[in-house]
Design an enzyme around this catalytic site. Sequence first.
Site, short mmCIF file in Angstrom:
data_model
loop_
_atom_site.label_atom_id
_atom_site.label_comp_id
_atom_site.label_asym_id
_atom_site.label_seq_id
_atom_site.Cartn_x
_atom_site.Cartn_y
_atom_site.Cartn_z
N ARG A 1 12.79 -7.80 -8.73
CA ARG A 1 13.62 -9.13 -9.61
C ARG A 1 15.07 -6.75 -9.66
O ARG A 1 14.28 -5.81 -9.68
CB ARG A 1 13.46 -8.47 -11.39
CG ARG A 1 15.12 -10.06 -11.27
CD ARG A 1 14.61 -10.21 -13.04
NE ARG A 1 13.34 -10.97 -13.08
CZ ARG A 1 13.53 -12.03 -14.32
NH1 ARG A 1 14.47 -12.56 -14.71
NH2 ARG A 1 12.51 -12.39 -14.69
N ALA B 1 1.24 -1.28 0.13
CA ALA B 1 -0.44 0.25 0.05
C ALA B 1 0.79 1.34 0.06
O ALA B 1 -0.39 2.18 -0.19
CB ALA B 1 -1.02 0.31 1.11
N ALA B 2 1.94 0.97 0.35
CA ALA B 2 2.68 1.99 0.38
C ALA B 2 3.52 2.60 -0.92
O ALA B 2 4.56 2.86 -1.46
CB ALA B 2 4.10 2.79 1.33
N GLY B 3 3.52 1.74 -1.49
CA GLY B 3 4.11 2.01 -3.09
C GLY B 3 3.77 2.66 -4.55
O GLY B 3 2.57 3.98 -3.98
N GLN B 4 4.40 2.76 -5.18
CA GLN B 4 3.70 3.90 -6.55
C GLN B 4 2.66 3.16 -6.83
O GLN B 4 1.89 4.04 -7.16
CB GLN B 4 5.13 3.53 -7.17
CG GLN B 4 5.70 2.81 -8.45
CD GLN B 4 6.33 2.71 -9.59
OE1 GLN B 4 6.32 4.13 -9.31
NE2 GLN B 4 6.45 2.24 -10.34
N ASN C 1 8.88 -14.65 -3.77
CA ASN C 1 7.49 -13.95 -4.00
C ASN C 1 6.35 -15.14 -3.25
O ASN C 1 5.38 -14.91 -2.95
CB ASN C 1 7.02 -13.44 -5.03
CG ASN C 1 7.98 -12.03 -4.86
OD1 ASN C 1 7.74 -11.39 -4.05
ND2 ASN C 1 8.62 -11.74 -6.00
N GLN D 1 0.29 -15.67 2.32
CA GLN D 1 -0.98 -14.17 2.25
C GLN D 1 -2.13 -15.09 1.29
O GLN D 1 -3.45 -15.26 2.02
CB GLN D 1 -1.20 -13.25 0.82
CG GLN D 1 0.10 -12.21 1.60
CD GLN D 1 0.70 -11.65 0.49
OE1 GLN D 1 0.56 -11.78 -0.68
NE2 GLN D 1 0.85 -10.29 1.04
N HIS E 1 1.21 -12.87 -18.33
CA HIS E 1 1.68 -11.07 -17.17
C HIS E 1 3.66 -11.27 -17.93
O HIS E 1 3.75 -11.14 -16.32
CB HIS E 1 1.19 -10.47 -16.60
CG HIS E 1 1.89 -9.31 -16.04
ND1 HIS E 1 1.88 -8.51 -17.16
CD2 HIS E 1 2.82 -8.60 -16.35
CE1 HIS E 1 2.00 -7.07 -17.34
NE2 HIS E 1 3.14 -7.96 -15.83
N ASP F 1 -1.89 -4.68 -20.13
CA ASP F 1 -1.71 -5.12 -20.87
C ASP F 1 -2.45 -5.30 -22.44
O ASP F 1 -2.44 -4.79 -23.16
CB ASP F 1 -1.29 -7.20 -21.52
CG ASP F 1 0.10 -7.73 -20.07
OD1 ASP F 1 0.96 -6.40 -19.79
OD2 ASP F 1 -0.97 -8.01 -19.32
N ARG G 1 14.86 -15.93 -12.49
CA ARG G 1 13.83 -15.68 -12.26
C ARG G 1 12.32 -17.04 -10.94
O ARG G 1 12.01 -17.36 -10.13
CB ARG G 1 12.47 -16.24 -13.77
CG ARG G 1 11.36 -16.23 -13.61
CD ARG G 1 10.41 -16.61 -14.97
NE ARG G 1 11.53 -17.45 -16.07
CZ ARG G 1 10.63 -18.52 -16.55
NH1 ARG G 1 9.21 -18.22 -16.36
NH2 ARG G 1 11.23 -19.06 -17.16
#
Length: 328
Positions: free
Chosen positions: A88, A8-11, A107, A114, A188, A160, A100
């Site tokens: 990455r 939530a604090a990301g761009q 993640n 989660q 994606h 996309d 990868r």
Amino acid sequence: MKILITGAAGQISYSLVPFLCERGIFASKEKLDLSLVEIPPAMKKLDGFVKELEDSAYSSVNSINTYDNINDAVLDADWCLLVGSIPRGVVLNGKEIKERADLLQINGGIFTEQGKAIGSKAKNNCKVLVVGNPANTNALIGYKNAKNPNQLWMAMTMLDALRAKAQVAKKLGCHVDDIYRLAIFGNHSPTMFPDLENSNVNGKNTYEQIGDHEWVENNFLPKIQQRGAEIIDARGASSASSAARAACDTVKNVEHKTRSGDVFNAAVLSDGSYDVAEGIFSGFPLISDGEGNIKIVRDFNLSEFAQSKIRKTSNELLEERELVKDLL
Ligand code: NAX
């Protein structure tokens, strides 16, 4: 309506949360309880964002709460937008995350936790949109660990689709809203396949109107597949405003009935449609009935060209699944 957002604090979230607070995104008129999740080092930045959200005085918002772990945040959530992930190139414990396989594992750990929390604590009809990359396989890990088949898990391919529509609109000199049935198949990632052969612009076939296979294969396709890299190169940062718009658009498309004759885009668990292997999260053309149910549209005719591209992107998803099989 309880809306949980990680990262939530990301761009991306900086644009996404304000978009979600505008009227008309959710079908319900209920006010929103925002449940914003970050990792402990980002909580101060998140507090700053919350102050801005308070100062925006949204009439659609009932409450804003912040959490440094998903378990406390997710209780009775209606929607979970999983934006946070480790990109990455980040250095963790002195090691740069380049491969990868490493990215998927790291993640994967986040999405295992989660998934378990969402499956056991969010509402039974909760809808989940994974934005954090590698989005399709993160969604698979989350879904498998949630063990709650009533919940709808998706990964974002809407960006996309919006990118593809923008390029078609430029090429044909039409408006993006005039483009129907444009579908993104697969992952994606740079293997994803945007299909124009089943699309139409105000009733006329898009591919035929373009009438230039060379442009489709060697210009349009790589442009859409590499658009993320093009943005990073120009901006020095990855897509944020457009990604937020796409995430918000996905929510809106699930919440409302799809316009007649059209589709929307997200990656969902494959049921074998279009010969995409079952059990991976792949982009498909979808429709929503506006009552919380979405389904894959199955009447697309795929040429040899399209089928070969879809095989390639599906194979990549199968390889990713193999790399995280211990987490499923
Ligand atoms: P930022 O790095 O600006 O923000 C990510 C935030 O997530 C950070 O504030 C970080 O502290 C937080 N975070 C990390 N782990 C977390 C966890 N376990 N729980 C909660 N929060 C956590 O990245 P941003 O530009 O906002 O991008 C977010 C993700 O979207 C990235 O993975 C990015 O690759 C992905 N994207 C996906 C797109 C798609 O179409 N599916 C397109 C845009 C974007 O590239």
